[in-house]
Scaffold this motif. Sequence first.
Motif, PDB file in Angstrom:
ATOM      1  N   ILE A 186       0.864  -1.184   0.000  1.00 29.59           N
ATOM      2  CA  ILE A 186       0.000   0.000   0.000  1.00 29.59           C
ATOM      3  C   ILE A 186       0.897   1.230   0.000  1.00 29.59           C
ATOM      4  CG2 ILE A 186      -1.792   1.266   1.250  1.00 29.59           C
ATOM      5  CD1 ILE A 186      -2.739  -1.358   2.433  1.00 29.59           C
ATOM      6  N   SER A 187       0.480   2.254  -0.750  1.00 30.15           N
ATOM      7  CA  SER A 187       1.265   3.489  -0.813  1.00 30.15           C
ATOM      8  C   SER A 187       0.333   4.692  -0.777  1.00 30.15           C
ATOM      9  CB  SER A 187       2.115   3.516  -2.091  1.00 30.15           C
ATOM     10  OG  SER A 187       1.290   3.437  -3.244  1.00 30.15           O
ATOM     11  N   TYR A 188       0.912   5.861  -0.553  1.00 30.03           N
ATOM     12  CA  TYR A 188       0.110   7.092  -0.549  1.00 30.03           C
ATOM     13  C   TYR A 188       0.893   8.216  -1.207  1.00 30.03           C
ATOM     14  CZ  TYR A 188       2.844   8.999   3.367  1.00 30.03           C
ATOM     15  OH  TYR A 188       3.860   9.482   4.171  1.00 30.03           O
ATOM     16  N   GLY A 189       0.162   9.222  -1.671  1.00 31.08           N
ATOM     17  CA  GLY A 189       0.772  10.368  -2.340  1.00 31.08           C
ATOM     18  C   GLY A 189      -0.270  11.045  -3.209  1.00 31.08           C
ATOM     19  N   SER A 190       0.205  11.891  -4.121  1.00 32.23           N
ATOM     20  CA  SER A 190      -0.717  12.560  -5.034  1.00 32.23           C
ATOM     21  C   SER A 190      -1.158  11.587  -6.122  1.00 32.23           C
ATOM     22  CB  SER A 190      -0.053  13.784  -5.676  1.00 32.23           C
ATOM     23  OG  SER A 190       1.011  13.376  -6.523  1.00 32.23           O
ATOM     24  N   GLU A 191      -2.233  11.946  -6.812  1.00 30.28           N
ATOM     25  CA  GLU A 191      -2.731  11.090  -7.883  1.00 30.28           C
ATOM     26  C   GLU A 191      -1.685  10.919  -8.981  1.00 30.28           C
ATOM     27  OE1 GLU A 191      -6.967  10.575 -10.281  1.00 30.28           O
ATOM     28  OE2 GLU A 191      -6.331  12.555  -9.598  1.00 30.28           O
ATOM     29  N   VAL A 192      -0.973  12.003  -9.297  1.00 29.44           N
ATOM     30  CA  VAL A 192       0.061  11.954 -10.338  1.00 29.44           C
ATOM     31  C   VAL A 192       1.180  10.999  -9.935  1.00 29.44           C
ATOM     32  CG1 VAL A 192       1.801  13.308 -11.562  1.00 29.44           C
ATOM     33  CG2 VAL A 192      -0.473  14.265 -11.172  1.00 29.44           C
TER      34      VAL A 192
END
Length: 539
Positions: free
Chosen positions: A146-152
Motif C-alpha cells: 500500500i502506498s500514498y501520495g498525489s494522484e500523479v
Amino acid sequence: MKVFRPYIMLIITILVFFTFFFVRRFEHLFVIDHPYSMNEGWTYDGEDIELPIDLNITKNTPYTIETILNEDFHEPKYVMIRTSLQNITVKLDDVVIYQKEYGTSLLEPYASMWHLVLMPRHVDGQTLSITFSSPYSLMSGQINEISYGSEVMHYNYLIRSYGTRLVVSLLVFVIGLVVMISDSIFSKNQDRGFTYAGLFAVLLSLWMFAESRMMQFFTGSELLIGSLAYLALPLFPIPLLTYLSKYVLKHFQKALDVMKYIFIVHFFFVCFVYLMNWMDFFQTVFFTQFWLVTAIILAIILLIRDAVTNHNQEAIKFIKAFMVLAIFATFELVGFALGDFQSTSIFLSIGVAILMIILLINYLRYVIERMRLSHEKELYEKLAYMDYVTQGQNRLAFERDLDEIFKDTTKREQLRLIVFDLDGLKTINDVYGHVEGDKAIKQAFDIITEAFKDNGMCYRIGGDEFACLYQSTDEMIYEEKKKTIDEKTQIFEDATPYHFGLSYGSALVKQFDMNSKDLMHLADLDMYQHKKNRKSSNT
C-alpha cells in the motif's frame, strides 16, 4: 516462417539486455516523484504486521488491518491499494469512505484491481482500517503493498512499473493485426500461414493486456476486466496449433487438430459454466493451465521428433524461435535470484516483443518475395503474349481474346474480324535484309493499330499476317478505316525502295452456330480476294 540466424538473435538479445540495465543504472538523473510506502505500522488482530503479507484466513472470511495516519495526511492524499480477487471496505474512524464488492451479478466478476482512495484534509491521527474478503482460498489472506501520495505520483509509479508490459501488449497486438489482415488480403486462397500467426499474436496480446495491471485505466467494464485474461488464455493456442498442423508438423496433423478442438470446447466450457453460475472464471484457470501444459509438452515432443526423424527444417526453425523466450526466461531467473524483482517482471514481455518483431520482419520479407514472384509472373505472362518485333500482342493473345469475345453474346454480335497480309515480306528480307523486313512489319502493325485502336485490338498472328478484333459492324466505318489504311500504306511505300502493300479482308458473325474458326476462314477468303483484286489492278 523464417527466423534470424542464431548469431543475429544473440546480438539483439545482448543489446536489449544491456540497454535495459543502462537505463536502470542512470535513472537517478531524471526527476521522478515516487509515492510513499505505507507497508509499515499496520496491525492485524492486535499484532504488528508489515506488508505485503499472506495471512492464514479461510475464504469468505473478512479480515481487517488498521493504522494511525501520520502528519502527512494533514493535507489530502490518495491511498493506493491493490486487491487480488477481493472485496474491499475502507474506513476512517469507523466511517466508510470507500467500498467495492464483486460477484453481485454476472456483469461484475471478481477481478484484481487498483483502488485509489482519497483521504480528505485533516485526517492525520485518525485510524485507517481496511477490510478484505475473498471467496477464493488462494487469495483470502493476501494483502499487497500500500502506498500514498498525489494522484500523479501513483500514475507515475504504475507507468514506470507496468508501462512496459502495456506497451509490449499493444506492440504485439498491432503487429499481429497488421500481419493477419494484410496476409488475409494478399494471400487470397493460397498460403495462410501468416494469417494464423497474426491471429495468435492478437489473441496473445489480449491476454498480455489483461495481465498488464493497467487494463482498468482503459475500460470501465468490470465484466471485461474480470474475464478477458481467462477467455484469451484458452483461445490463443488455437491458431498456433492450426499453424503447426498445417505448415510445420504435417505428419502429426491429427494429434494437433485434436488438441486444437479441445481448446475450442474448453473455451465454450469456461463461458457456459460462468453463465450458469456454476464456476467463476478464476476457478476454471486450473483446467486451462492443465490443457496449456499438455499442449506445450505435446508440441515440444512432436517438434523434436519431427526434427530428428524427418529432418524437418521448419520444426528446427520453430524450436530456434522459442530459444528467444528461453534466453529471457533465464534473465528473469537471474534477476529474481539477485533480488531485482522490479526488473525481472518485464523480461518475458521483452522476449515476446522480440518474437513479434521477428514475425513482422519475416512477414515483410515474405511479402517482398511474393511481390517479386508476382511481378515476375506478370512479366512472363506479358512476354508470352507479346510480339518481339512489333511490341504488340501475338497470336496467343489473339486466340485468347477471340475466345473471350465468343463467350460474350453482345460482343460476339458486334465483332468484326479483320485479317491482313503484308505483301512481299520474303523479297524485302532477301534483297534488303531482315532489319528492313522487321521495319516493314513494324510499320504495317502501326498503321493497322492506328486505324482500329478506337474500338478494337490488333495482333501480329504470323510472319507477315496481322488481325484486328473490332467491336463494330458498321460498314461505313469499316470503309473509312480501309481508306485510311490505303492512304498511309501508300505514303510509306513512296518513301521506300521496295513495294509495301497490305491486303485485308473481314468477316462478321452472321450465324448463331458460327465458331471462331469459321469466322477466321471467311475473313481469310475475303482477304485473298482483296489480294487477288489488287494484283489484277496492278497488272
